[in-house]
Design a protein around this motif. Structure first.
Motif, mmCIF file in Angstrom:
data_model
loop_
_atom_site.group_PDB
_atom_site.id
_atom_site.type_symbol
_atom_site.label_atom_id
_atom_site.label_comp_id
_atom_site.label_asym_id
_atom_site.label_seq_id
_atom_site.Cartn_x
_atom_site.Cartn_y
_atom_site.Cartn_z
ATOM 1 N N ILE A 1 0.988 -1.102 -0.082
ATOM 2 C CA ILE A 1 0.022 -0.054 0.004
ATOM 3 C C ILE A 1 0.847 1.186 0.082
ATOM 4 O O ILE A 1 1.627 1.461 1.052
ATOM 5 C CB ILE A 1 -0.981 -0.020 1.198
ATOM 6 N N ILE A 2 0.999 2.039 -0.909
ATOM 7 C CA ILE A 2 1.853 3.078 -1.176
ATOM 8 C C ILE A 2 0.886 4.406 -0.920
ATOM 9 O O ILE A 2 0.092 4.559 -1.764
ATOM 10 C CB ILE A 2 2.501 3.093 -2.425
ATOM 11 N N CYS A 3 1.258 5.319 0.068
ATOM 12 C CA CYS A 3 0.571 6.371 0.338
ATOM 13 C C CYS A 3 1.399 7.725 0.574
ATOM 14 O O CYS A 3 2.650 7.356 1.039
ATOM 15 C CB CYS A 3 -0.296 6.135 1.713
ATOM 16 N N MET A 4 1.034 8.885 0.347
ATOM 17 C CA MET A 4 1.892 9.931 0.496
ATOM 18 C C MET A 4 0.975 11.010 0.807
ATOM 19 O O MET A 4 -0.266 11.255 0.495
ATOM 20 C CB MET A 4 2.686 10.312 -0.979
ATOM 21 N N ALA A 5 1.728 12.057 1.354
ATOM 22 C CA ALA A 5 0.949 13.351 1.606
ATOM 23 C C ALA A 5 2.031 14.417 1.667
ATOM 24 O O ALA A 5 3.195 14.336 1.653
ATOM 25 C CB ALA A 5 0.401 13.313 2.974
ATOM 26 N N HIS A 6 1.654 15.735 1.619
ATOM 27 C CA HIS A 6 2.447 16.841 1.535
ATOM 28 C C HIS A 6 3.205 16.944 3.134
ATOM 29 O O HIS A 6 2.357 16.436 3.884
ATOM 30 C CB HIS A 6 1.888 18.288 1.308
ATOM 31 N N ASP A 7 4.293 17.681 3.202
ATOM 32 C CA ASP A 7 5.107 17.857 4.424
ATOM 33 C C ASP A 7 4.444 19.065 4.946
ATOM 34 O O ASP A 7 5.235 19.554 5.870
ATOM 35 C CB ASP A 7 6.507 17.599 4.188
ATOM 36 N N THR A 8 3.800 19.709 4.220
ATOM 37 C CA THR A 8 3.319 21.438 4.669
ATOM 38 C C THR A 8 1.618 21.243 4.983
ATOM 39 O O THR A 8 1.168 20.130 5.029
ATOM 40 C CB THR A 8 3.474 22.316 3.615
ATOM 41 N N GLY A 9 1.226 22.563 5.453
ATOM 42 C CA GLY A 9 -0.233 22.529 5.699
ATOM 43 C C GLY A 9 -0.530 21.680 6.913
ATOM 44 O O GLY A 9 -1.813 21.406 6.898
ATOM 45 N N GLY A 10 0.264 21.197 7.875
ATOM 46 C CA GLY A 10 -0.217 20.472 8.972
ATOM 47 C C GLY A 10 -0.249 19.011 8.544
ATOM 48 O O GLY A 10 -1.023 18.079 9.376
ATOM 49 N N PHE A 11 0.187 18.438 7.517
ATOM 50 C CA PHE A 11 0.070 17.087 7.017
ATOM 51 C C PHE A 11 0.912 16.149 7.603
ATOM 52 O O PHE A 11 0.874 15.850 8.644
ATOM 53 C CB PHE A 11 -0.085 16.930 5.449
ATOM 54 N N LEU A 12 2.012 15.981 6.947
ATOM 55 C CA LEU A 12 3.053 15.048 7.614
ATOM 56 C C LEU A 12 4.306 15.901 7.872
ATOM 57 O O LEU A 12 5.519 15.242 7.786
ATOM 58 C CB LEU A 12 3.353 13.961 6.328
ATOM 59 N N LYS A 13 4.420 16.947 8.185
ATOM 60 C CA LYS A 13 5.468 17.818 8.514
ATOM 61 C C LYS A 13 6.384 17.152 9.541
ATOM 62 O O LYS A 13 7.582 17.427 9.066
ATOM 63 C CB LYS A 13 5.263 19.163 9.050
ATOM 64 N N TYR A 14 5.994 16.261 10.388
ATOM 65 C CA TYR A 14 6.675 15.754 11.493
ATOM 66 C C TYR A 14 6.819 14.394 11.314
ATOM 67 O O TYR A 14 7.215 13.470 12.017
ATOM 68 C CB TYR A 14 6.215 16.135 12.870
ATOM 69 N N LEU A 15 6.456 13.683 10.007
ATOM 70 C CA LEU A 15 6.736 12.326 9.731
ATOM 71 C C LEU A 15 8.096 11.863 10.102
ATOM 72 O O LEU A 15 8.345 10.812 10.739
ATOM 73 C CB LEU A 15 6.345 11.935 8.382
ATOM 74 N N TYR A 16 8.956 12.604 9.743
ATOM 75 C CA TYR A 16 10.382 12.134 9.970
ATOM 76 C C TYR A 16 11.103 12.078 11.433
ATOM 77 O O TYR A 16 12.095 11.180 11.775
ATOM 78 C CB TYR A 16 11.410 13.333 9.541
ATOM 79 N N THR A 17 9.938 12.446 12.630
ATOM 80 C CA THR A 17 10.093 12.182 13.655
ATOM 81 C C THR A 17 9.605 10.685 14.519
ATOM 82 O O THR A 17 9.805 10.450 15.520
ATOM 83 C CB THR A 17 9.620 13.181 14.843
ATOM 84 N N VAL A 18 9.009 9.953 13.675
ATOM 85 C CA VAL A 18 8.749 8.782 13.953
ATOM 86 C C VAL A 18 9.642 7.609 14.302
ATOM 87 O O VAL A 18 10.743 7.914 13.746
ATOM 88 C CB VAL A 18 7.530 8.024 13.240
ATOM 89 N N ASN A 19 9.403 6.948 15.228
ATOM 90 C CA ASN A 19 10.138 6.003 15.373
ATOM 91 C C ASN A 19 9.890 4.242 15.073
ATOM 92 O O ASN A 19 8.515 4.057 14.973
ATOM 93 C CB ASN A 19 10.606 5.769 17.057
ATOM 94 N N VAL A 20 10.830 3.562 14.957
ATOM 95 C CA VAL A 20 10.463 2.160 14.860
ATOM 96 C C VAL A 20 9.678 1.777 15.750
ATOM 97 O O VAL A 20 9.888 2.092 17.341
ATOM 98 C CB VAL A 20 11.721 1.424 14.741
ATOM 99 N N GLY A 21 8.694 1.169 15.628
ATOM 100 C CA GLY A 21 7.805 0.387 16.821
ATOM 101 C C GLY A 21 6.349 1.379 16.876
ATOM 102 O O GLY A 21 5.398 0.920 17.213
ATOM 103 N N ASP A 22 6.664 2.717 16.325
ATOM 104 C CA ASP A 22 5.143 3.459 16.490
ATOM 105 C C ASP A 22 4.236 2.812 15.381
ATOM 106 O O ASP A 22 4.349 2.110 14.470
ATOM 107 C CB ASP A 22 5.555 4.945 15.888
#
Length: 192
Positions: A103-124
């Motif tokens: 399943i391939i999904c994407m979203a913008h990193d602006t506008g409150g979407f996935l701006k902080y995706l880079y802060t997730v951790n393995v196990g989340d």
């Protein structure tokens, strides 16, 4: 050189969405036999065949994607055109939750979407709620990849893996040349 850049930017601004929609429609030819959703027909899953009995229309919201670790709750739409990504998370032409493949999904990193995706951790956990079931995925890997690295988001049929990505870094000015990708395995699925 400047003249060519100005022309390219003008074309992108004026017909960019239409061009992306045309490309997406071409991609839909490969799944046109799947997209048999009649108006107002409920999306369900055939457990025996591991496929949806009816598929959402292009641009239709069919679920909600939640990542509690970064306080994200976004609509999940079928399609990856820019007009769709302005609404929330888009899903490219790939498997759907419950079908047992990529399943391939994407979203913008602006506008409150996935701006902080880079802060997730393995196990989340990443949760997807649809009208045919709830699915929980656990992140097992994250990567920063070049925007042209198509091998980083691959389609396979053997295991249900959610690949979610956005531009990286999220604070870049202009076009970001990299993508932050999370890879998550299905750990729980509750089909209605």
């Amino acid at each position: 050189f400047i003249f060519i850049v100005v022309i390219c930017v003008t074309i992108r601004i004026t017909i960019g969405d239409k061009l992306m929609q045309a490309i997406a429609l071409i991609n839909l030819v490969s799944v046109s036999n799947k997209n048999n959703n009649a108006v107002n027909e409920e999306i369900k899953i055939d457990l025996e065949n591991k496929s949806l009995t009816h598929y959402p229309a292009w641009g239709e919201k069919y679920g909600t994607l939640t990542i509690d670790a970064i306080n994200v709750k976004l609509g999940l739409y079928y399609g990856d055109a820019l007009s769709i990504l302005r609404k929330g998370v888009g899903q490219s032409v790939s498997h759907f939750p419950g079908e047992g493949g990529s399943i391939i999904c994407m979203a913008h990193d602006t506008g409150g979407f996935l701006k902080y995706l880079y802060t997730v951790n393995v196990g989340d956990k990443i949760n997807i709620k649809t009208n045919y079931g709830n699915f929980t995925y656990e992140i097992y890997e994250t990567k920063i990849v070049d925007q042209s690295d198509t091998d980083a988001v691959y389609i396979q049929d053997n295991e249900e893996i959610l690949m979610l990505y956005t531009c990286y870094p999220s604070n870049s000015i202009g076009h970001a040349t990299h993508r932050f990708v999370t890879y998550s395995k299905l750990i729980e699925g509750d089909i209605f």
